[in-house]
Design a protein around this motif. Structure first.
Motif, PDB file in Angstrom:
ATOM      1  N   GLY A  38       0.787  -1.231   0.000  1.00 33.71           N
ATOM      2  CA  GLY A  38       0.000   0.000   0.000  1.00 33.71           C
ATOM      3  C   GLY A  38       0.818   1.280   0.000  1.00 33.71           C
ATOM      4  N   VAL A  39       2.166   1.181   0.048  1.00 32.94           N
ATOM      5  CA  VAL A  39       3.028   2.369   0.008  1.00 32.94           C
ATOM      6  C   VAL A  39       3.872   2.311  -1.261  1.00 32.94           C
ATOM      7  CG1 VAL A  39       4.803   3.730   1.186  1.00 32.94           C
ATOM      8  CG2 VAL A  39       3.141   2.423   2.532  1.00 32.94           C
ATOM      9  N   ASN A  40       3.474   3.134  -2.239  1.00 34.19           N
ATOM     10  CA  ASN A  40       4.171   3.145  -3.524  1.00 34.19           C
ATOM     11  C   ASN A  40       4.906   4.464  -3.745  1.00 34.19           C
ATOM     12  OD1 ASN A  40       3.315   0.575  -4.822  1.00 34.19           O
ATOM     13  ND2 ASN A  40       1.284   1.447  -4.441  1.00 34.19           N
ATOM     14  N   ILE A  41       6.094   4.356  -4.329  1.00 34.19           N
ATOM     15  CA  ILE A  41       6.843   5.549  -4.737  1.00 34.19           C
ATOM     16  C   ILE A  41       7.236   5.379  -6.202  1.00 34.19           C
ATOM     17  CG2 ILE A  41       7.772   6.084  -2.451  1.00 34.19           C
ATOM     18  CD1 ILE A  41      10.464   4.802  -3.740  1.00 34.19           C
ATOM     19  N   THR A  42       7.855   6.404  -6.775  1.00 35.76           N
ATOM     20  CA  THR A  42       8.319   6.296  -8.166  1.00 35.76           C
ATOM     21  C   THR A  42       9.835   6.381  -8.225  1.00 35.76           C
ATOM     22  OG1 THR A  42       8.047   8.675  -8.474  1.00 35.76           O
ATOM     23  CG2 THR A  42       6.221   7.282  -9.174  1.00 35.76           C
ATOM     24  N   LYS A  43      10.407   5.598  -9.109  1.00 37.46           N
ATOM     25  CA  LYS A  43      11.845   5.632  -9.385  1.00 37.46           C
ATOM     26  C   LYS A  43      12.018   5.776 -10.887  1.00 37.46           C
ATOM     27  CE  LYS A  43      14.356   4.473  -5.606  1.00 37.46           C
ATOM     28  NZ  LYS A  43      15.060   5.528  -4.924  1.00 37.46           N
ATOM     29  N   GLY A  44      12.920   6.652 -11.279  1.00 35.24           N
ATOM     30  CA  GLY A  44      13.118   6.824 -12.718  1.00 35.24           C
ATOM     31  C   GLY A  44      14.208   7.809 -13.033  1.00 35.24           C
ATOM     32  N   THR A  45      14.138   8.369 -14.237  1.00 33.41           N
ATOM     33  CA  THR A  45      15.115   9.365 -14.665  1.00 33.41           C
ATOM     34  C   THR A  45      14.465  10.273 -15.695  1.00 33.41           C
ATOM     35  OG1 THR A  45      17.331   9.735 -15.520  1.00 33.41           O
ATOM     36  CG2 THR A  45      16.094   7.948 -16.541  1.00 33.41           C
ATOM     37  N   TYR A  46      15.185  11.303 -16.116  1.00 32.02           N
ATOM     38  CA  TYR A  46      14.651  12.190 -17.135  1.00 32.02           C
ATOM     39  C   TYR A  46      14.806  11.560 -18.510  1.00 32.02           C
ATOM     40  CZ  TYR A  46      14.125  15.592 -13.494  1.00 32.02           C
ATOM     41  OH  TYR A  46      13.720  16.222 -12.357  1.00 32.02           O
ATOM     42  N   GLN A  47      13.840  11.801 -19.356  1.00 36.44           N
ATOM     43  CA  GLN A  47      13.826  11.269 -20.716  1.00 36.44           C
ATOM     44  C   GLN A  47      14.470  12.265 -21.675  1.00 36.44           C
ATOM     45  OE1 GLN A  47      12.529   7.940 -21.195  1.00 36.44           O
ATOM     46  NE2 GLN A  47      13.033   8.361 -19.069  1.00 36.44           N
ATOM     47  N   PRO A  48      14.908  11.806 -22.856  1.00 35.37           N
ATOM     48  CA  PRO A  48      15.497  12.764 -23.810  1.00 35.37           C
ATOM     49  C   PRO A  48      14.497  13.852 -24.218  1.00 35.37           C
ATOM     50  CG  PRO A  48      16.002  10.510 -24.460  1.00 35.37           C
ATOM     51  CD  PRO A  48      15.008  10.418 -23.351  1.00 35.37           C
ATOM     52  N   ILE A  49      15.053  14.941 -24.752  1.00 36.38           N
ATOM     53  CA  ILE A  49      14.246  16.068 -25.215  1.00 36.38           C
ATOM     54  C   ILE A  49      13.278  15.623 -26.307  1.00 36.38           C
ATOM     55  CG2 ILE A  49      14.378  18.271 -26.484  1.00 36.38           C
ATOM     56  CD1 ILE A  49      17.222  18.556 -25.217  1.00 36.38           C
ATOM     57  N   THR A  50      12.017  16.043 -26.169  1.00 36.04           N
ATOM     58  CA  THR A  50      11.045  15.868 -27.256  1.00 36.04           C
ATOM     59  C   THR A  50      10.541  17.253 -27.639  1.00 36.04           C
ATOM     60  OG1 THR A  50       9.190  15.635 -25.725  1.00 36.04           O
ATOM     61  CG2 THR A  50      10.283  13.608 -26.430  1.00 36.04           C
ATOM     62  N   MET A  51      10.328  17.452 -28.935  1.00 36.35           N
ATOM     63  CA  MET A  51       9.941  18.777 -29.404  1.00 36.35           C
ATOM     64  C   MET A  51       9.060  18.698 -30.623  1.00 36.35           C
ATOM     65  SD  MET A  51      12.340  22.034 -30.405  1.00 36.35           S
ATOM     66  CE  MET A  51      12.876  21.495 -32.008  1.00 36.35           C
ATOM     67  N   ASN A  52       8.014  19.518 -30.637  1.00 39.98           N
ATOM     68  CA  ASN A  52       7.192  19.711 -31.826  1.00 39.98           C
ATOM     69  C   ASN A  52       7.781  20.911 -32.580  1.00 39.98           C
ATOM     70  OD1 ASN A  52       5.252  20.485 -33.702  1.00 39.98           O
ATOM     71  ND2 ASN A  52       3.532  19.932 -32.392  1.00 39.98           N
ATOM     72  N   GLY A  53       8.693  20.611 -33.480  1.00 41.66           N
ATOM     73  CA  GLY A  53       9.470  21.655 -34.160  1.00 41.66           C
ATOM     74  C   GLY A  53       8.628  22.701 -34.858  1.00 41.66           C
ATOM     75  N   LYS A  54       7.571  22.252 -35.574  1.00 42.35           N
ATOM     76  CA  LYS A  54       6.716  23.188 -36.325  1.00 42.35           C
ATOM     77  C   LYS A  54       6.023  24.183 -35.386  1.00 42.35           C
ATOM     78  CE  LYS A  54       5.487  20.894 -40.655  1.00 42.35           C
ATOM     79  NZ  LYS A  54       5.869  19.471 -40.544  1.00 42.35           N
ATOM     80  N   GLU A  55       5.505  23.653 -34.269  1.00 48.01           N
ATOM     81  CA  GLU A  55       4.790  24.515 -33.320  1.00 48.01           C
ATOM     82  C   GLU A  55       5.731  25.504 -32.624  1.00 48.01           C
ATOM     83  OE1 GLU A  55       1.580  25.148 -32.771  1.00 48.01           O
ATOM     84  OE2 GLU A  55       1.250  23.829 -34.491  1.00 48.01           O
ATOM     85  N   ILE A  56       6.936  25.021 -32.268  1.00 46.97           N
ATOM     86  CA  ILE A  56       7.905  25.901 -31.600  1.00 46.97           C
ATOM     87  C   ILE A  56       8.356  27.010 -32.552  1.00 46.97           C
ATOM     88  CG2 ILE A  56      10.232  26.010 -30.603  1.00 46.97           C
ATOM     89  CD1 ILE A  56       8.140  24.845 -28.674  1.00 46.97           C
ATOM     90  N   TYR A  57       8.523  26.665 -33.819  1.00 49.74           N
ATOM     91  CA  TYR A  57       8.886  27.663 -34.830  1.00 49.74           C
ATOM     92  C   TYR A  57       7.790  28.726 -34.937  1.00 49.74           C
ATOM     93  CZ  TYR A  57      10.004  29.790 -39.322  1.00 49.74           C
ATOM     94  OH  TYR A  57      10.286  30.704 -40.307  1.00 49.74           O
ATOM     95  N   ARG A  58       6.532  28.253 -35.040  1.00 53.21           N
ATOM     96  CA  ARG A  58       5.389  29.157 -35.166  1.00 53.21           C
ATOM     97  C   ARG A  58       5.278  30.071 -33.940  1.00 53.21           C
ATOM     98  NH1 ARG A  58       0.489  25.672 -36.273  1.00 53.21           N
ATOM     99  NH2 ARG A  58       1.673  25.191 -38.144  1.00 53.21           N
ATOM    100  N   PHE A  59       5.451  29.462 -32.765  1.00 57.36           N
ATOM    101  CA  PHE A  59       5.417  30.205 -31.491  1.00 57.36           C
ATOM    102  C   PHE A  59       6.476  31.317 -31.476  1.00 57.36           C
ATOM    103  CE2 PHE A  59       8.318  29.782 -27.723  1.00 57.36           C
ATOM    104  CZ  PHE A  59       7.677  30.653 -26.847  1.00 57.36           C
ATOM    105  N   ALA A  60       7.713  30.966 -31.834  1.00 57.76           N
ATOM    106  CA  ALA A  60       8.812  31.937 -31.775  1.00 57.76           C
ATOM    107  C   ALA A  60       8.607  33.093 -32.741  1.00 57.76           C
ATOM    108  CB  ALA A  60      10.142  31.240 -32.056  1.00 57.76           C
TER     109      ALA A  60
END
Length: 330
Positions: A205-227
């Motif tokens: 009944g006592v759960n925690i999370t173990k992990g790490t950061y994942q590589p960068i993901t990016m929606n290139g078209k949207e970030i371009y439009r945003f900038a």
């Protein structure tokens, strides 16, 4: 009389010695020099060796900035490190403080991804303007090669490693002429370096999370439009606050993400190409380091002269974006 303005009195930068050009990158992932160059303007990027930590690069850039400001590390009251890739999840600014011997400086990290340097500049200025601190070291540094998926050609061609730093000092006249900052968390999913975890049961009944950061993901078209949409707007806002017209700008230093973004923003603002500072062909996108790295190079090449008016803007994950208009030198 109290000095309640700021002057930016010194700059420095440091990049790893190892470079990876597009031709070499095409051996790792399906791409070509022509494909990368035409879409991004990037020809090569610098990569930190396992022995080159963030604190090593940031300290080297800081030493140059302190020397060019003509002060000693012991004069610093505050060290602000803008980074998303700290050596230590608890922060790296204190390690840099120790390396520099800046014994009286308060030190902490600030995270706003590729906007980090501009957010840090505005933050540092507030401490000086309220009379709390006199001498502030602001560093933008990132080692994004740690967090890139080298099989994802949409992102691995973009990023590089580096560090840049400036010294801000109390001044009778205020050289930070205007600024504006914005965030939109509803678009956070467009650009991420997120934590991924699996559940672990410690006790029934006592759960925690173990992990790490994942590589960068990016929606290139949207970030371009945003900038391309948001950056000219925010620079206009900062110019309005500074009570300046766009023709008074001597130099435009944008976050070095993509040459097409730099060109589009300059075009929308009617800023001629000769005023746009770009070094991303050599370094790629170095996140929080990109603006101070480009600034320092231009200062050392004697392009940027004392009293020149610089418009700068950072934009990226969060999503965050901001602009600042300042005059170089005392």
């Amino acid at each position: 009389m109290q000095n309640l303005g700021i002057a930016i009195t010194g700059s420095g930068s440091a990049v790893p010695a190892t470079s990876l050009d597009n031709q070499s990158l095409s051996e790792l992932v399906e791409t070509s020099d022509e494909w990368v160059t035409t879409r991004t303007g990037i020809r090569q990027r610098r990569l930190a060796l396992p022995s080159e930590s963030l604190s090593v690069l940031a300290t080297a850039a800081s030493r140059q900035a302190i020397a060019s400001a003509g002060i000693a590390a012991s004069d610093l009251d505050l060290i602000l490190l803008a980074t998303s890739t700290s050596d230590d999840l608890f922060g790296t600014a204190c390690q840099i403080q120790a390396e520099l011997g800046a014994t009286k400086a308060v030190a902490f990290d600030l995270t706003a991804a590729c906007s980090g340097f501009v957010f840090g500049l505005v933050t540092a200025a507030q401490y000086i303007k309220t009379g709390v601190f006199q001498n502030v070291l602001l560093i933008g540094a990132d080692i994004l090669s740690r967090w890139v998926d080298w099989q994802d050609r949409g992102t691995c061609v973009l990023f590089g490693d580096g560090a840049g730093a400036i010294v801000l000092q109390a001044s009778k006249s205020d050289r930070l002429l205007g600024f504006a900052l914005k965030s939109d968390g509803t678009q956070n999913h467009q650009l991420n370096l997120s934590y991924a975890a699996s559940s672990q049961e410690l006790l029934p009944g006592v759960n925690i999370t173990k992990g790490t950061y994942q590589p960068i993901t990016m929606n290139g078209k949207e970030i371009y439009r945003f900038a391309v949409q948001k950056v000219p707007e925010i620079i206009d806002k900062a110019l309005f606050q500074a009570n300046l017209s766009v023709d008074k700008i001597d130099w435009l230093i944008l976050h070095q993400a993509n040459q097409r973004i730099l060109d589009a923003v300059a075009q929308r603002l009617n800023i001629p190409q000769h005023k746009v500072i770009s070094n991303l062909a050599q370094y790629g996108n170095t996140s929080a380091a990109s603006i101070p790295l480009a600034l320092d190079e231009a200062v050392r090449q004697d392009k940027i002269k004392p009293n020149d008016i610089i418009a700068t803007s950072g934009f990226g994950a969060g999503l965050t974006w901001g602009a600042a208009i300042f005059q170089w030198g005392r």
